[in-house]
Scaffold this motif. Structure first.
Motif, short mmCIF file in Angstrom:
data_model
loop_
_atom_site.label_atom_id
_atom_site.label_comp_id
_atom_site.label_asym_id
_atom_site.label_seq_id
_atom_site.Cartn_x
_atom_site.Cartn_y
_atom_site.Cartn_z
N ALA A 100 0.83 -1.21 0.00
CA ALA A 100 0.00 0.00 0.00
C ALA A 100 0.86 1.26 0.00
N ARG A 101 1.86 1.30 0.87
CA ARG A 101 2.71 2.50 0.95
C ARG A 101 3.46 2.75 -0.37
N PHE A 102 3.97 1.66 -0.95
CA PHE A 102 4.74 1.83 -2.18
C PHE A 102 3.86 2.37 -3.31
N PHE A 103 2.73 1.75 -3.53
CA PHE A 103 1.91 2.14 -4.68
C PHE A 103 1.12 3.42 -4.43
N ARG A 104 0.91 3.76 -3.17
CA ARG A 104 0.28 5.05 -2.86
C ARG A 104 1.18 6.21 -3.28
N SER A 105 2.48 5.96 -3.26
CA SER A 105 3.44 7.03 -3.57
C SER A 105 3.81 7.10 -5.05
N ARG A 106 3.28 6.17 -5.86
CA ARG A 106 3.66 6.13 -7.27
C ARG A 106 2.86 7.16 -8.07
N GLN A 107 3.55 7.96 -8.84
CA GLN A 107 2.89 8.94 -9.70
C GLN A 107 2.17 8.23 -10.84
N GLY A 108 1.07 8.80 -11.25
CA GLY A 108 0.30 8.24 -12.35
C GLY A 108 -0.74 7.22 -11.92
N LEU A 109 -0.82 6.94 -10.62
CA LEU A 109 -1.83 6.02 -10.11
C LEU A 109 -2.79 6.77 -9.20
N ALA A 110 -4.08 6.60 -9.43
CA ALA A 110 -5.10 7.27 -8.64
C ALA A 110 -6.12 6.25 -8.17
N ARG A 111 -6.88 6.62 -7.15
CA ARG A 111 -7.90 5.73 -6.61
C ARG A 111 -8.82 5.23 -7.72
N GLY A 112 -9.09 3.93 -7.73
CA GLY A 112 -9.95 3.33 -8.75
C GLY A 112 -9.18 2.75 -9.92
N ASP A 113 -7.89 3.09 -10.05
CA ASP A 113 -7.08 2.53 -11.13
C ASP A 113 -6.82 1.04 -10.87
N SER A 114 -6.57 0.32 -11.94
CA SER A 114 -6.32 -1.12 -11.81
C SER A 114 -4.89 -1.47 -12.20
N ILE A 115 -4.40 -2.54 -11.58
CA ILE A 115 -3.05 -3.06 -11.84
C ILE A 115 -3.17 -4.56 -12.07
N ALA A 116 -2.60 -5.03 -13.18
CA ALA A 116 -2.65 -6.46 -13.50
C ALA A 116 -1.70 -7.22 -12.57
#
Length: 633
Positions: A100-116
């Protein structure tokens, strides 16, 4: 009046009044006598599930929040066991917090986005999607068997912004990296990097996570407040036609499926569940893994199913419950007897697809006291559970429980699969003993009756039937043909549309037809499933129009092997010199399906995919050997 009070009143009405004032009284009283113990137990357990879901939803709990509470209550208890290593609740909680901490800090990702998420089964797999959900991201659980165009489609269908893959699947990702250019690739190492020579350019998450704290997220404001009805994960299903579709699984839907099986089958907190099913599927990833996340039960995971290791594993890990799909049961029966057949402690096996023909022999050989067969579409709102080991049944609904659990069977056109309607314009319900399509009434206000559908809204609309029993009502169309007996037991019969199930996977015939058409130079081809004695599901068969007999079957086999996963490759090929077409210029399949691969009835040449990976002519002797199960598929 609250929904809970209404539910209580419905249960009372079903159990006390339904039988006494409807139909033939003597028959109804006999049915009451035979089914009342089952119906009382089932209604009590169903009520318990509804109360739990109501409690969680009223407090805004998500799967991640329920799990966090379990981790706080017993941090050192084993959530998962994998390859002799225990993952405690605290360890999994900390891992998911790092995600959670890592991907929360990633630019270009917002709530509701999906990751395969493309990874073999193991505890980290669950930790990844659980951690993503804590910051409002949705994991798309991609089938690890997919390759090439189908894999690219699956990633794009969920509008994924990034890909997390296990290094054991680096080759598959490498093959499609040009088709998913622009997406950031994240790698979780499963083997030393030096072993792999073709790792795509990616970020090593094990290195990144070593720098990140696994403490609770609320301390630094990382966690995003999510709702029980928010999207949790996407699980892919073939549907009736076309490429795989991403089905939406909300937190509440996940809770319903996992807790529903837990309650209806009487699972215990002291149980240990053996889950050798893939975690990208509903059975393994929700019904199985969910018992650890939501009910505090230890789940033993296996990277891949092995028939020879199944019972030894159950003995080794002291499992009391195990999961299956029908094909697994057949594999277990096929292996030579051993001492572990009966020295295990498994009292309950639950799953779907166990055929009546092998149900008895399976229970007798392995001495499993209870079989919990269940039924339900991943994206659907109509589920059934067999709580009393009724042979062949996928579950039951009390005959007069429409107010409690609004599901039904509708008469359909045998050719089209479309529901038939009466003079009043409404659909025609089936009578006991009459096969029909299984549907569930849609009611967004109730978790058990809601329908979230697919990411593709148009695909979702196709699964809904309007004006079924009255103007304005809506039901989910499962696409499955079931039959119900006088006692309310349901039995699976067939699937409508262009989908069949083989090796535990749904095969969309239009997808396979498209691949074959390209391989054979755009010739006409029809793909369908055929029954093979002694096997679960239906084997794939392709009828190809080739009047000149110019098709090179060796090259065809190689091309199909490259383009399709193993479960989707046709086991039988029929070479057509002539054929009939529908009004939409498709080969008519019905007669082909009826004739199947019976060379005693077919004048056309038929070929069989043998163990060498190439097609051989199907002779009468080979046909007999297959039918009499001397040749294993």
């Amino acid at each position: 009046m609250t929904e809970l009070n209404k539910l209580l009143l419905s249960v009372g009405a079903v159990l006390l009044g339904g039988f006494l004032f409807t139909g033939n009284r003597r028959r109804m009283l006999y049915i009451l006598y035979k089914t009342l113990p089952r119906d009382i137990l089932g209604s009590f357990r169903f009520l318990r599930v509804n109360i739990l879901l109501w409690w969680w939803e009223s407090r805004g709990f998500t799967v991640a929040e329920v799990f966090a509470r379990l981790a706080t209550a017993h941090p050192d208890h084993a959530a998962f066991v994998f390859e002799d290593k225990e993952w405690t609740y605290q360890q999994l909680e900390e891992f998911s917090n790092r995600v959670a901490r890592f991907f929360r800090s990633r630019q270009g990702l917002a709530r509701g986005d999906s990751i395969a998420l493309i990874m073999d089964s193991r505890p980290e797999y669950v930790g990844f999607w659980l951690g993503l959900s804590k910051v409002g991201l949705v994991a798309a659980l991609v089938n690890t068997n997919l390759r090439h165009e189908v894999l690219i489609h699956s990633i794009r269908a969920a509008d994924c912004k990034a890909v997390i893959f296990g290094s054991e699947l680096a080759d598959a990702v490498n093959e499609v990296k040009d088709g998913i250019s622009g997406l950031t690739l994240y790698r979780w190492p499963d083997v030393p990097t030096s072993v792999r020579t073709s790792l795509p350019a990616s970020i090593d998450l094990s290195i990144e996570f070593s720098k990140i704290s696994g403490d609770k997220l609320s301390a630094d404001g990382t966690q995003v407040k999510c709702s029980p009805r928010d999207k949790l994960i996407y699980i892919y299903t073939s549907g009736t036609t076309g490429m795989p579709k991403a089905a939406v699984i909300t937190n509440l839907r996940y809770m319903l499926m996992s807790c529903g099986v837990h309650s209806m089958l009487g699972l215990r907190t002291t149980d240990r569940i053996y889950d050798a099913l893939p975690l990208y599927h509903t059975a393994g990833g929700i019904v199985g893994a969910g018992q650890a996340l939501l009910r505090g039960i230890t789940v033993v995971l296996r990277r891949r199913f092995s028939a020879s290791k199944f019972w030894p594993d159950c003995v080794h890990y002291e499992c009391t419950v195990a999961q299956y799909i029908g094909e697994i049961c057949r594999y277990l029966l096929a292996i030579p007897p051993s001492s572990t057949d009966t020295s295990h402690s498994v009292r309950l096996m639950f799953g779907n697809g166990l055929k009546a023909q092998i149900w008895g022999p399976f229970v007798e050989r392995f001495r499993v006291k209870q079989i919990g067969e269940f039924y339900g579409a991943t994206e659907g709102n109509s589920n059934l559970v067999n709580i009393d080991s009724r042979v062949g049944s996928v579950g039951f609904v009390p005959r007069y429980a429409g107010a409690l659990y609004p599901v039904a069977l509708l008469r359909v056109d045998e050719e089209t699969g479309e529901p038939l309607r009466g003079p009043d314009g409404f659909c025609i319900p089936c009578q006991p003993g009459e096969a029909g399509v299984f549907v569930g009434k849609i009611n967004p206000k109730k978790a058990v009756n809601d329908f979230s559908g697919y990411v593709d809204k148009k695909a979702s609309e196709k699964k809904i039937i309007l004006d079924v029993f009255k103007k304005g009502d809506r039901v989910f169309n499962s696409g499955d043909i079931l039959v119900m007996d006088d006692f309310g037991y349901f039995y699976f019969k067939d699937r409508t549309g262009d989908t069949f199930r083989w090796r535990g996977e749904n095969v969309a015939t239009s997808e396979v037809e498209a691949v074959i058409s390209n391989v054979v130079g755009l010739r006409d081809a029809a793909v369908y499933g055929v029954e093979v004695p002694g096997t679960e599901g239906k084997a794939g068969m392709a009828a190809i129009y080739d009047p000149e007999r110019s098709l090179n079957l060796n090259k065809f086999a190689e091309a199909v092997k490259h383009a399709l996963p193993a479960y989707a490759r046709p086991l039988f090929i029929r070479i057509l010199t002539e054929f009939s077409i529908t009004g939409t210029f498709k080969i008519k399949k019905r007669d082909l399906q009826l004739e199947a691969f019976d060379v005693k009835k077919i004048n056309d040449p038929v070929y069989f995919l043998d163990k060498t990976g190439f097609y051989v002519r199907l002779t009468e002797q080979l046909y007999t050997d297959i039918v009499e199960q001397r040749v294993r598929l």
